[in-house]
Design a protein around this motif. Structure first.
Motif, PDB file in Angstrom:
ATOM      1  N   GLN A 133       0.827  -1.209   0.000  1.00  0.00           N
ATOM      2  CA  GLN A 133       0.000   0.000   0.000  1.00  0.00           C
ATOM      3  C   GLN A 133       0.862   1.261   0.000  1.00  0.00           C
ATOM      4  OE1 GLN A 133      -2.639  -0.390   3.344  1.00  0.00           O
ATOM      5  NE2 GLN A 133      -3.992  -1.866   2.308  1.00  0.00           N
ATOM      6  N   LEU A 134       1.932   1.233   0.801  1.00  0.00           N
ATOM      7  CA  LEU A 134       2.818   2.403   0.857  1.00  0.00           C
ATOM      8  C   LEU A 134       3.494   2.658  -0.489  1.00  0.00           C
ATOM      9  CD1 LEU A 134       4.547   1.926   4.335  1.00  0.00           C
ATOM     10  CD2 LEU A 134       3.040   3.808   3.664  1.00  0.00           C
ATOM     11  N   THR A 135       4.004   1.597  -1.125  1.00  0.00           N
ATOM     12  CA  THR A 135       4.680   1.771  -2.414  1.00  0.00           C
ATOM     13  C   THR A 135       3.701   2.138  -3.526  1.00  0.00           C
ATOM     14  OG1 THR A 135       4.554  -0.621  -2.790  1.00  0.00           O
ATOM     15  CG2 THR A 135       6.583   0.255  -1.827  1.00  0.00           C
ATOM     16  N   GLN A 136       2.457   1.635  -3.431  1.00  0.00           N
ATOM     17  CA  GLN A 136       1.435   2.013  -4.415  1.00  0.00           C
ATOM     18  C   GLN A 136       1.122   3.496  -4.315  1.00  0.00           C
ATOM     19  OE1 GLN A 136      -0.361   0.103  -6.893  1.00  0.00           O
ATOM     20  NE2 GLN A 136      -0.731   2.241  -7.435  1.00  0.00           N
ATOM     21  N   ASP A 137       0.958   3.976  -3.088  1.00  0.00           N
ATOM     22  CA  ASP A 137       0.710   5.405  -2.873  1.00  0.00           C
ATOM     23  C   ASP A 137       1.896   6.231  -3.334  1.00  0.00           C
ATOM     24  OD1 ASP A 137      -0.815   7.670  -1.648  1.00  0.00           O
ATOM     25  OD2 ASP A 137       0.938   7.723  -0.334  1.00  0.00           O
ATOM     26  N   LEU A 138       3.089   5.712  -3.074  1.00  0.00           N
ATOM     27  CA  LEU A 138       4.307   6.404  -3.499  1.00  0.00           C
ATOM     28  C   LEU A 138       4.398   6.485  -5.011  1.00  0.00           C
ATOM     29  CD1 LEU A 138       6.999   7.642  -2.618  1.00  0.00           C
ATOM     30  CD2 LEU A 138       7.969   5.347  -2.630  1.00  0.00           C
ATOM     31  N   ASP A 139       4.068   5.406  -5.686  1.00  0.00           N
ATOM     32  CA  ASP A 139       4.100   5.376  -7.149  1.00  0.00           C
ATOM     33  C   ASP A 139       3.090   6.350  -7.745  1.00  0.00           C
ATOM     34  OD1 ASP A 139       5.200   4.052  -9.575  1.00  0.00           O
ATOM     35  OD2 ASP A 139       3.126   3.432  -9.848  1.00  0.00           O
ATOM     36  N   ASP A 140       1.906   6.427  -7.141  1.00  0.00           N
ATOM     37  CA  ASP A 140       0.884   7.367  -7.616  1.00  0.00           C
ATOM     38  C   ASP A 140       1.362   8.817  -7.465  1.00  0.00           C
ATOM     39  OD1 ASP A 140      -0.760   5.246  -8.196  1.00  0.00           O
ATOM     40  OD2 ASP A 140      -1.897   5.365  -6.318  1.00  0.00           O
ATOM     41  N   ARG A 141       1.966   9.101  -6.323  1.00  0.00           N
ATOM     42  CA  ARG A 141       2.468  10.466  -6.093  1.00  0.00           C
ATOM     43  C   ARG A 141       3.586  10.812  -7.074  1.00  0.00           C
ATOM     44  NH1 ARG A 141       2.859  11.548   0.445  1.00  0.00           N
ATOM     45  NH2 ARG A 141       0.776  10.812   1.007  1.00  0.00           N
ATOM     46  N   GLN A 142       4.451   9.828  -7.339  1.00  0.00           N
ATOM     47  CA  GLN A 142       5.546  10.073  -8.271  1.00  0.00           C
ATOM     48  C   GLN A 142       5.027  10.351  -9.678  1.00  0.00           C
ATOM     49  OE1 GLN A 142       8.578  10.752  -8.317  1.00  0.00           O
ATOM     50  NE2 GLN A 142       9.009  10.469 -10.492  1.00  0.00           N
ATOM     51  N   ARG A 143       3.988   9.662 -10.092  1.00  0.00           N
ATOM     52  CA  ARG A 143       3.408   9.898 -11.419  1.00  0.00           C
ATOM     53  C   ARG A 143       2.852  11.321 -11.511  1.00  0.00           C
ATOM     54  NH1 ARG A 143       2.798   5.251 -14.403  1.00  0.00           N
ATOM     55  NH2 ARG A 143       3.072   3.288 -13.251  1.00  0.00           N
ATOM     56  N   VAL A 144       2.200  11.757 -10.442  1.00  0.00           N
ATOM     57  CA  VAL A 144       1.683  13.136 -10.413  1.00  0.00           C
ATOM     58  C   VAL A 144       2.836  14.136 -10.480  1.00  0.00           C
ATOM     59  CG1 VAL A 144       0.448  14.839  -9.026  1.00  0.00           C
ATOM     60  CG2 VAL A 144      -0.415  12.501  -9.183  1.00  0.00           C
ATOM     61  N   ALA A 145       3.886  13.877  -9.689  1.00  0.00           N
ATOM     62  CA  ALA A 145       5.043  14.773  -9.685  1.00  0.00           C
ATOM     63  C   ALA A 145       5.742  14.782 -11.035  1.00  0.00           C
ATOM     64  CB  ALA A 145       6.027  14.347  -8.592  1.00  0.00           C
ATOM     65  N   GLN A 146       5.819  13.619 -11.684  1.00  0.00           N
ATOM     66  CA  GLN A 146       6.472  13.541 -12.996  1.00  0.00           C
ATOM     67  C   GLN A 146       5.662  14.291 -14.052  1.00  0.00           C
ATOM     68  OE1 GLN A 146       7.199   9.542 -14.809  1.00  0.00           O
ATOM     69  NE2 GLN A 146       9.313  10.022 -14.281  1.00  0.00           N
ATOM     70  N   THR A 147       4.342  14.192 -13.962  1.00  0.00           N
ATOM     71  CA  THR A 147       3.491  14.945 -14.891  1.00  0.00           C
ATOM     72  C   THR A 147       3.689  16.444 -14.703  1.00  0.00           C
ATOM     73  OG1 THR A 147       1.831  13.182 -14.852  1.00  0.00           O
ATOM     74  CG2 THR A 147       1.113  15.345 -15.619  1.00  0.00           C
ATOM     75  N   GLU A 148       3.774  16.877 -13.458  1.00  0.00           N
ATOM     76  CA  GLU A 148       4.009  18.292 -13.169  1.00  0.00           C
ATOM     77  C   GLU A 148       5.385  18.734 -13.661  1.00  0.00           C
ATOM     78  OE1 GLU A 148       3.453  22.151 -11.827  1.00  0.00           O
ATOM     79  OE2 GLU A 148       2.022  20.499 -12.140  1.00  0.00           O
ATOM     80  N   THR A 149       6.380  17.847 -13.528  1.00  0.00           N
ATOM     81  CA  THR A 149       7.724  18.160 -14.016  1.00  0.00           C
ATOM     82  C   THR A 149       7.738  18.349 -15.530  1.00  0.00           C
ATOM     83  OG1 THR A 149       8.758  16.915 -12.217  1.00  0.00           O
ATOM     84  CG2 THR A 149      10.097  17.318 -14.167  1.00  0.00           C
ATOM     85  N   ILE A 150       7.070  17.465 -16.247  1.00  0.00           N
ATOM     86  CA  ILE A 150       7.000  17.579 -17.706  1.00  0.00           C
ATOM     87  C   ILE A 150       6.264  18.855 -18.112  1.00  0.00           C
ATOM     88  CG2 ILE A 150       6.025  16.519 -19.782  1.00  0.00           C
ATOM     89  CD1 ILE A 150       6.495  13.794 -18.450  1.00  0.00           C
ATOM     90  N   ARG A 151       5.183  19.159 -17.387  1.00  0.00           N
ATOM     91  CA  ARG A 151       4.432  20.386 -17.692  1.00  0.00           C
ATOM     92  C   ARG A 151       5.297  21.630 -17.467  1.00  0.00           C
ATOM     93  NH1 ARG A 151       1.597  24.272 -15.358  1.00  0.00           N
ATOM     94  NH2 ARG A 151       2.157  23.549 -13.270  1.00  0.00           N
ATOM     95  N   LEU A 152       6.046  21.639 -16.372  1.00  0.00           N
ATOM     96  CA  LEU A 152       6.917  22.772 -16.070  1.00  0.00           C
ATOM     97  C   LEU A 152       8.031  22.912 -17.106  1.00  0.00           C
ATOM     98  CD1 LEU A 152       7.762  25.031 -14.119  1.00  0.00           C
ATOM     99  CD2 LEU A 152       9.073  23.327 -12.835  1.00  0.00           C
ATOM    100  N   ALA A 153       8.637  21.769 -17.491  1.00  0.00           N
ATOM    101  CA  ALA A 153       9.711  21.808 -18.492  1.00  0.00           C
ATOM    102  C   ALA A 153       9.175  22.279 -19.839  1.00  0.00           C
ATOM    103  CB  ALA A 153      10.342  20.426 -18.628  1.00  0.00           C
ATOM    104  N   THR A 154       7.979  21.825 -20.208  1.00  0.00           N
ATOM    105  CA  THR A 154       7.364  22.254 -21.474  1.00  0.00           C
ATOM    106  C   THR A 154       7.083  23.744 -21.460  1.00  0.00           C
ATOM    107  OG1 THR A 154       6.325  20.083 -21.713  1.00  0.00           O
ATOM    108  CG2 THR A 154       5.438  21.873 -23.039  1.00  0.00           C
ATOM    109  N   ARG A 155       6.556  24.244 -20.352  1.00  0.00           N
ATOM    110  CA  ARG A 155       6.266  25.675 -20.256  1.00  0.00           C
ATOM    111  C   ARG A 155       7.544  26.499 -20.329  1.00  0.00           C
ATOM    112  NH1 ARG A 155       3.244  27.643 -14.936  1.00  0.00           N
ATOM    113  NH2 ARG A 155       5.282  27.095 -14.073  1.00  0.00           N
ATOM    114  N   THR A 156       8.597  26.012 -19.668  1.00  0.00           N
ATOM    115  CA  THR A 156       9.881  26.725 -19.706  1.00  0.00           C
ATOM    116  C   THR A 156      10.413  26.806 -21.125  1.00  0.00           C
ATOM    117  OG1 THR A 156      10.397  25.971 -17.466  1.00  0.00           O
ATOM    118  CG2 THR A 156      12.222  26.770 -18.802  1.00  0.00           C
TER     119      THR A 156
END
Length: 259
Positions: A140-163
């Motif tokens: 459960q902990l690693t599943q939650d961690l993986d979900d959070r990482q996917r959200v963070a990675q999406t935000e990272t790609i969005r930020l890099a694209t905007r830059t």
């Protein structure tokens, strides 16, 4: 006084500096993305390892085969390795207490697994329940961690694209500004000079009257007008010589007739 050469070099220099900055931004952006992708892979590897641990755990309890126990230990090593590699990114997306729980959970789970082979059947049944509870918690902990990482990675790609989009827009605006500067400060003065030369060739004007703050154009106008004055002086002297020669021929003819 200004100089066309200086303006061209200044425009070229600004373009080069802007291009270097743009390249640096792109390289930094790519490095930023690469870092987060690598860290994301570590998080995903941790989650995949935890899922495989649960699978090998079920096989171990079902078949009571030491092969599955070895597979379980191998996946535990992979999970600990992935946790070590992704520790930096983990600290940014989860609380420190959750990270401690995962580390402690893996350590505790590994302790249970190492004890398992040397226990009796009754002790194993009791330990199986503890292993399943701890394994479920880790999953459960690693599943939650993986979900959070996917959200963070999406935000990272969005930020890099905007830059990159902002940097590209700035480069386009700088290119347009540089082009307008060249047209206004370099092309227009030369076009005006060309028009005056055409008027001079048609006889509408006797000299160049273009005024400019550019050293090259001022020097050209001055030297060109000086050359025109010299040519006119030479033509005047040539006409005088021609008249004198004609007069000499006329006088010589009259004197001959008188004689």
């Amino acid at each position: 006084m200004n100089s066309l050469r200086g303006k061209i070099l200044a425009s070229y220099g600004v373009s080069i500096v802007a291009l270097i900055i743009f390249i640096a931004i792109v390289i930094g952006d790519l490095h930023y993305l690469k870092t987060h992708i690598i860290e994301g892979e570590a998080v995903n590897a941790l989650h995949v390892a935890s899922e495989k641990i649960r699978h090998d755990e079920k096989n171990l309890f079902l078949f009571n085969d030491l092969y599955h126990l070895d597979q379980l230990k191998s996946q535990l090593k992979l999970a600990n390795s992935a946790l070590a590699k992704g520790e930096r990114v983990l600290s940014t997306i989860i609380e420190h207490s959750d990270l401690v729980r995962i580390e402690g959970g893996l350590r505790e789970y590994g302790g249970y697994v190492n004890k398992y082979p040397g226990m009796s059947e009754a002790e194993r049944r009791h330990l199986q329940n503890m292993i399943q509870v701890k394994g479920n918690e880790l999953s459960q902990l690693t599943q939650d961690l993986d979900d959070r990482q996917r959200v963070a990675q999406t935000e990272t790609i969005r930020l890099a694209t905007r830059t990159l989009m902002i940097a590209s827009l700035i480069m386009i605006l700088l290119g347009l500004a540089s082009a307008m500067f060249m047209v206004r400060r370099v092309v227009r003065p030369i076009s005006k000079l060309e028009k005056q030369l055409d008027q001079l060739a048609e006889g509408n004007v006797k000299s160049l009257t273009l005024t400019s703050n550019d050293q090259e154009i001022e020097s050209f106008v001055f030297n060109f007008n000086t050359m025109l004055e010299q040519l006119r002086d030479q033509q005047t002297q040539l006409r005088r010589h021609e008249r004198a020669a004609a007069m000499g021929v006329l006088v010589s003819g009259v004197a001959h007739e008188l004689n």
